[in-house]
Design a protein around this motif. Structure first.
Motif, PDB file in Angstrom:
ATOM      1  N   VAL A  48       0.845  -1.191   0.000  1.00 51.45           N
ATOM      2  CA  VAL A  48       0.000   0.000   0.000  1.00 51.45           C
ATOM      3  C   VAL A  48       0.887   1.250   0.000  1.00 51.45           C
ATOM      4  CG1 VAL A  48      -1.746   1.315   1.235  1.00 51.45           C
ATOM      5  CG2 VAL A  48      -1.854  -1.192   1.207  1.00 51.45           C
ATOM      6  N   ALA A  49       1.782   1.330   0.960  1.00 49.37           N
ATOM      7  CA  ALA A  49       2.682   2.486   1.050  1.00 49.37           C
ATOM      8  C   ALA A  49       3.887   2.097   1.888  1.00 49.37           C
ATOM      9  CB  ALA A  49       1.976   3.683   1.676  1.00 49.37           C
ATOM     10  N   GLN A  50       5.021   2.638   1.519  1.00 46.15           N
ATOM     11  CA  GLN A  50       6.254   2.331   2.225  1.00 46.15           C
ATOM     12  C   GLN A  50       7.070   3.605   2.362  1.00 46.15           C
ATOM     13  OE1 GLN A  50       9.524  -0.029   0.369  1.00 46.15           O
ATOM     14  NE2 GLN A  50       9.026  -1.531   1.940  1.00 46.15           N
ATOM     15  N   MET A  51       7.563   3.852   3.592  1.00 52.66           N
ATOM     16  CA  MET A  51       8.318   5.064   3.874  1.00 52.66           C
ATOM     17  C   MET A  51       9.687   4.682   4.405  1.00 52.66           C
ATOM     18  SD  MET A  51       7.368   8.106   6.559  1.00 52.66           S
ATOM     19  CE  MET A  51       6.481   9.172   5.449  1.00 52.66           C
ATOM     20  N   PRO A  52      10.732   4.849   3.600  1.00 50.46           N
ATOM     21  CA  PRO A  52      12.080   4.597   4.103  1.00 50.46           C
ATOM     22  C   PRO A  52      12.523   5.746   5.004  1.00 50.46           C
ATOM     23  CG  PRO A  52      12.160   5.382   1.848  1.00 50.46           C
ATOM     24  CD  PRO A  52      10.712   5.252   2.205  1.00 50.46           C
ATOM     25  N   GLY A  55      14.763   9.106   1.457  1.00 54.07           N
ATOM     26  CA  GLY A  55      14.414   8.689   0.116  1.00 54.07           C
ATOM     27  C   GLY A  55      12.930   8.808  -0.160  1.00 54.07           C
ATOM     28  N   ARG A  56      12.551   8.345  -1.308  1.00 52.72           N
ATOM     29  CA  ARG A  56      11.190   8.554  -1.788  1.00 52.72           C
ATOM     30  C   ARG A  56      10.197   7.573  -1.172  1.00 52.72           C
ATOM     31  NH1 ARG A  56      10.410   8.089  -8.129  1.00 52.72           N
ATOM     32  NH2 ARG A  56      10.561   5.888  -7.590  1.00 52.72           N
ATOM     33  N   ILE A  57       9.019   8.079  -0.868  1.00 50.42           N
ATOM     34  CA  ILE A  57       7.930   7.239  -0.403  1.00 50.42           C
ATOM     35  C   ILE A  57       7.348   6.493  -1.594  1.00 50.42           C
ATOM     36  CG2 ILE A  57       5.617   7.248   0.584  1.00 50.42           C
ATOM     37  CD1 ILE A  57       6.428   9.712   2.200  1.00 50.42           C
ATOM     38  N   ASN A  58       7.028   5.233  -1.391  1.00 49.99           N
ATOM     39  CA  ASN A  58       6.428   4.431  -2.451  1.00 49.99           C
ATOM     40  C   ASN A  58       4.969   4.145  -2.123  1.00 49.99           C
ATOM     41  OD1 ASN A  58       8.898   4.042  -3.944  1.00 49.99           O
ATOM     42  ND2 ASN A  58       9.533   2.652  -2.322  1.00 49.99           N
ATOM     43  N   TYR A  59       4.109   4.335  -3.106  1.00 50.04           N
ATOM     44  CA  TYR A  59       2.691   4.012  -2.968  1.00 50.04           C
ATOM     45  C   TYR A  59       2.291   2.988  -4.028  1.00 50.04           C
ATOM     46  CZ  TYR A  59       2.006   8.111   0.058  1.00 50.04           C
ATOM     47  OH  TYR A  59       2.070   9.018   1.091  1.00 50.04           O
ATOM     48  N   GLY A  60       1.370   2.108  -3.661  1.00 49.20           N
ATOM     49  CA  GLY A  60       0.786   1.232  -4.656  1.00 49.20           C
ATOM     50  C   GLY A  60       0.007   2.056  -5.665  1.00 49.20           C
ATOM     51  N   ASP A  61      -0.015   1.621  -6.910  1.00 45.97           N
ATOM     52  CA  ASP A  61      -0.655   2.409  -7.963  1.00 45.97           C
ATOM     53  C   ASP A  61      -2.124   2.687  -7.651  1.00 45.97           C
ATOM     54  OD1 ASP A  61       1.191   0.848 -10.689  1.00 45.97           O
ATOM     55  OD2 ASP A  61       1.670   2.557  -9.409  1.00 45.97           O
ATOM     56  N   SER A  62      -2.800   1.735  -7.041  1.00 44.62           N
ATOM     57  CA  SER A  62      -4.237   1.880  -6.830  1.00 44.62           C
ATOM     58  C   SER A  62      -4.592   2.875  -5.722  1.00 44.62           C
ATOM     59  CB  SER A  62      -4.852   0.520  -6.498  1.00 44.62           C
ATOM     60  OG  SER A  62      -4.309   0.008  -5.299  1.00 44.62           O
ATOM     61  N   VAL A  63      -3.613   3.302  -4.922  1.00 44.73           N
ATOM     62  CA  VAL A  63      -3.922   4.208  -3.808  1.00 44.73           C
ATOM     63  C   VAL A  63      -3.297   5.589  -3.979  1.00 44.73           C
ATOM     64  CG1 VAL A  63      -4.051   2.205  -2.272  1.00 44.73           C
ATOM     65  CG2 VAL A  63      -1.966   3.604  -2.301  1.00 44.73           C
ATOM     66  N   LYS A  64      -2.506   5.769  -5.014  1.00 47.48           N
ATOM     67  CA  LYS A  64      -1.845   7.065  -5.225  1.00 47.48           C
ATOM     68  C   LYS A  64      -2.872   8.185  -5.313  1.00 47.48           C
ATOM     69  CE  LYS A  64       2.326   5.323  -7.511  1.00 47.48           C
ATOM     70  NZ  LYS A  64       3.082   5.212  -8.793  1.00 47.48           N
TER      71      LYS A  64
END
Length: 118
Positions: A48-52, A55-64
């Protein structure tokens, strides 16, 4: 051993909002990554989402554009603000925290149910 306790799941109508929280406790010297995953019935677990830590936060495409991950580093807590919820967002949401305490750790929460009705 690092434990994660999640809260904030529940039942909401489509278009509504929920805020999930996940607090990490135990011997924690540093946290590298905090994130949220979900698993819908009959489907594989997905990011769903990942915060290192940096660096950049990653979101799943369906929740952006609808979900926002944030963290309170002082309290070792990660949040997931979910807006404009859709029925397809229904699933068990689990938090994941990776870091270093008494050695490296990769811990998962027990999961919290999110149900979005149409």
């Amino acid at each position: 051993q690092v434990q994660l306790v999640e809260s904030g799941g529940g039942l909401v109508q489509a278009g509504g909002s929920l805020r999930l929280s996940c607090a990490a406790s135990g011997i924690i010297h540093s946290i590298n990554v905090m994130g949220w995953y979900r698993q819908a019935p009959g489907k594989q677990r997905e990011l769903v989402a990942q915060m290192p830590g940096s660096g950049r936060i990653n979101y799943g495409d369906s929740v952006k554009g609808r979900f926002t991950i944030s963290r309170n580093s002082a309290k070792n807590t990660v949040f997931l603000q979910m807006n404009s919820l859709k029925p397809e967002d229904t699933g068990v949401y689990s938090c994941n925290v990776q870091g270093y305490g008494r050695g490296s750790f990769d811990s998962w929460g027990q999961g919290t149910q999110v149900t979005v009705s149409s």
